[in-house]
Design an enzyme around this catalytic site. Structure first.
Site, PDB file in Angstrom:
ATOM      1  N   HIS A 159       8.802   0.804   9.188  1.00 20.52           N
ATOM      2  CA  HIS A 159       7.882   0.835  10.323  1.00 20.52           C
ATOM      3  C   HIS A 159       6.957   2.046  10.218  1.00 20.52           C
ATOM      4  O   HIS A 159       6.184   2.344  11.111  1.00 20.52           O
ATOM      5  CB  HIS A 159       8.742   0.893  11.609  1.00 20.52           C
ATOM      6  CG  HIS A 159       7.994   0.812  12.880  1.00 20.52           C
ATOM      7  ND1 HIS A 159       7.832   1.888  13.723  1.00 20.52           N
ATOM      8  CD2 HIS A 159       7.369  -0.219  13.477  1.00 20.52           C
ATOM      9  CE1 HIS A 159       7.143   1.521  14.780  1.00 20.52           C
ATOM     10  NE2 HIS A 159       6.842   0.251  14.667  1.00 20.52           N
ATOM     11  N   LYS A 161       4.019   4.812   9.101  1.00 22.71           N
ATOM     12  CA  LYS A 161       2.566   4.716   9.006  1.00 22.71           C
ATOM     13  C   LYS A 161       2.064   6.020   8.419  1.00 22.71           C
ATOM     14  O   LYS A 161       1.843   7.003   9.128  1.00 22.71           O
ATOM     15  CB  LYS A 161       1.928   4.517  10.397  1.00 22.71           C
ATOM     16  CG  LYS A 161       2.352   3.243  11.128  1.00 22.71           C
ATOM     17  CD  LYS A 161       3.203   3.542  12.316  1.00 22.71           C
ATOM     18  CE  LYS A 161       3.689   2.354  13.096  1.00 22.71           C
ATOM     19  NZ  LYS A 161       4.050   1.135  12.451  1.00 22.71           N
ATOM     20  N   ASP A 166      -4.875  11.911  -2.649  1.00 21.70           N
ATOM     21  CA  ASP A 166      -5.041  12.971  -3.655  1.00 21.70           C
ATOM     22  C   ASP A 166      -3.990  14.076  -3.509  1.00 21.70           C
ATOM     23  O   ASP A 166      -4.235  15.214  -3.935  1.00 21.70           O
ATOM     24  CB  ASP A 166      -6.451  13.598  -3.567  1.00 21.70           C
ATOM     25  CG  ASP A 166      -7.541  12.617  -3.957  1.00 21.70           C
ATOM     26  OD1 ASP A 166      -7.226  11.630  -4.660  1.00 21.70           O
ATOM     27  OD2 ASP A 166      -8.697  12.831  -3.546  1.00 21.70           O
TER      28      ASP A 166
END
Ligand SMILES: *[C@@H]1O[C@H](CO)[C@@H](O)[C@H](O)[C@H]1NC(C)=O
Ligand SMILES: *[C@@H]1O[C@H](CO)[C@@H](O)[C@H](O)[C@H]1NC(C)=O
Ligand SMILES: *[C@@H]1O[C@H](CO)[C@@H](O)[C@H](O)[C@H]1NC(C)=O
Ligand SMILES: *[C@@H]1O[C@H](CO)[C@@H](O)[C@H](O)[C@H]1NC(C)=O
Ligand SMILES: *[C@@H]1O[C@H](CO)[C@@H](O)[C@H](O)[C@H]1NC(C)=O
Ligand SMILES: *[C@@H]1O[C@H](CO)[C@@H](O)[C@H](O)[C@H]1NC(C)=O
Ligand SMILES: *[C@@H]1O[C@H](CO)[C@@H](O)[C@H](O)[C@H]1NC(C)=O
Ligand SMILES: *[C@@H]1O[C@H](CO)[C@@H](O)[C@H](O)[C@H]1NC(C)=O
Length: 429
Positions: A159, A161, A166
């Site tokens: 779940h 996010k 870079d």
């Protein structure tokens, strides 16, 4: 923000026992601090304000993601629940589907200038078909892996996010990789740029997901390359936004994804409440001192005890803003919020995002999906609802940030919401 969230979690009968206590997994050797390797970075709060909500933000999630992706030179690593950036584009423009298309196109453009894109997502299903990540993979724009989370962990979903660019820049917050999370759902996250130190440490959490997607069972102990660089006891010391000193660390759930030295997400959260002496302000989509998805549901008072102790024992002023929408679990949630609201020094309110001023509505949207806490001491910005399931089984992350300036910004956001026309007394439902 999909019905399948519920389905997936309901089907994955939760097997893992609750972890208790505040702990940093097996701290045996000293952590190497790399002071000074982030001396010119920046940190900001990014928000998604649902269209037609009367708030503004200096940095939208949409703009933050575009900046990150458009500035990428070498790599974009995304740890996500799912991707549905394109399926709003057939709606009339006032729905904001274009915001998702912008991100999708930016990813393709990044690939065409040579940026290597890796995406690890929760296992797709018939009800959650992963069209966008399939399309990116098929055009060779991204390498995509899926995690069969319930099989590896015993329950829950990936779940998380997080977007790492870079190994220098990062977004971590509540927003799903979904056009709805840019246009129709209220979200809050943290963007850090030009700060290798904490971003590298966050990259390690991504690498664990990436590696786990190719595993059939989780390792008993994660390899040394995944060791946390920083934790609640040895925080990163960063110079951000000019000359401000930031102390911060990343925390991880579930416990099975805590590599050596990593602080657990719920441990960080409870420690933050326990350390507060004056104020605790919580904005979370769903709160319950229980499990949500196992049958029968059971009581899990770890966080609730900390809140009640702070308020009752130490006179800490606690304010909680919890979301009410068409899919609120009314059998479990209201009874506990009503009860908390009766405790001395605790105030609880519902936050409601009004429907779009036109129809049809977009299913599973118009909700405050942000998940953060601010005390007079520190900020906590996470990806999880506050219930047993999320901290015990489900893959999530939080940044725990100690800086007066950041904390005052997050407090202003909380106060804006708390004092807005969108809150309702807890007894309303
Ligand atoms: C918690 O959050 C997710 C999205 O992050 C939401 O869709 C879900 O319905 C919430 N509540 C529960 C009980 O899982
Ligand atoms: C932390 O972990 C150590 C070693 O695993 C254990 O002895 C200790 O009791 C734990 N502390 C808490 C608060 O759980
Ligand atoms: C600090 O970073 C900014 C951009 O983020 C850049 O313009 C500036 O030159 C940098 N300063 C130093 C001393 O590296
Ligand atoms: C929007 O908010 C401002 C204050 O921030 C207020 O003056 C105005 O009346 C609000 N508008 C609506 C339509 O609620
Ligand atoms: C995914 O693709 C299938 C097959 O092309 C289509 O039927 C479905 O509507 C798509 N779903 C979404 C959310 O775009
Ligand atoms: C908070 O209160 C505790 C005692 O309850 C005290 O030890 C600590 O120093 C206080 N912290 C601050 C920053 O005031
Ligand atoms: C919520 O449910 C009500 C009653 O069914 C409906 O009128 C409304 O449009 C729904 N809102 C959303 C955002 O789906
Ligand atoms: C936060 O930082 C900004 C500039 O970066 C400054 O103007 C402001 O006074 C600071 N606020 C606090 C509370 O430190």
């Amino acid at each position: 923000m999909k019905s399948t969230i519920l389905t997936i979690a309901l089907m994955g009968i939760l097997l893992i026992s609750a972890s208790n206590g505040i702990n940093v997994s097996g701290s045996t050797h000293k952590i190497k601090l790399q002071d000074g390797s982030c001396d010119n970075g920046s940190i900001s709060i990014a928000e998604s304000i649902p269209l037609f909500l009367n708030f503004s933000t200096p940095l939208s999630t949409h703009q933050a993601w575009l900046n990150l992706i458009n500035n990428a030179v070498e790599s974009i690593d995304m740890g996500i629940f799912y991707m549905t950036l394109t399926d709003g584009s057939s709606l009339p423009s006032e729905y904001g589907g274009q915001l998702g298309m912008d991100i999708f196109k930016a990813l393709i453009e990044a690939h065409s200038r040579g940026v290597k894109i890796r995406i690890v997502q929760n296992q797709p299903s018939a009800s959650m078909p992963a069209n966008d990540t399939n399309a990116l993979a098929n055009m060779g724009a991204a390498e995509v892996r899926s995690i069969n989370w319930a099989k590896l962990v015993g329950g829950g979903i990936l779940h998380t996010k997080v977007i790492v660019v870079d190994q220098m820049n990062v977004y971590l917050g509540s927003a799903n990789c979904d056009w709805r999370s840019l246009a129709q759902v209220k979200e809050l996250g943290v963007v850090i740029e030009n700060c290798k130190d904490i971003v590298e440490d966050t990259q390690r959490a991504f690498e664990q997901y990436w590696d786990a997607a190719a595993m059939t069972t989780l390792p008993k102990e994660w390899p040394m390359k995944d060791d946390a660089k920083y934790n609640s006891k040895d925080m990163a010391k960063l110079i951000l936004n000019g000359d401000q000193v930031y102390n911060m660390f990343l925390a991880v759930s579930p416990p099975k994804f805590m590599s050596r030295h990593r602080t657990g997400d719920v441990d960080a959260l409870v420690a933050a409440i326990n350390a507060a002496n004056k104020t605790v302000c919580i904005s979370v989509m769903d709160y319950a001192p229980t499990s949500f998805y196992n049958r029968p549901n059971f009581y899990w008072p770890l966080i609730d005890d900390a809140i009640r102790s702070a308020a009752f024992n130490r006179n800490v002023k606690v304010r909680m803003l919890v979301s009410h929408w068409n899919h609120t679990n009314s059998k479990i949630i209201p009874q506990f919020l009503h009860s908390l609201n009766e405790v001395k020094n605790v105030q609880v309110r519902w936050f409601v995002v009004p429907d779009l001023p036109f129809n049809p509505q977009v299913p599973y949207t118009r909700v405050n999906h942000a998940k953060y806490m601010v005390t007079e001491q520190q900020s906590y910005v996470g990806t999880s609802n506050w219930s047993w399931d999320y901290f015990t089984n489900t893959g999530g992350l939080s940044y725990n940030i100690f800086n007066a300036n950041f904390t005052s910004q997050l407090q202003s956001i909380f106060d804006r919401d708390w004092n807005s026309e969108y809150t309702y007394p807890i007894n309303r439902w």
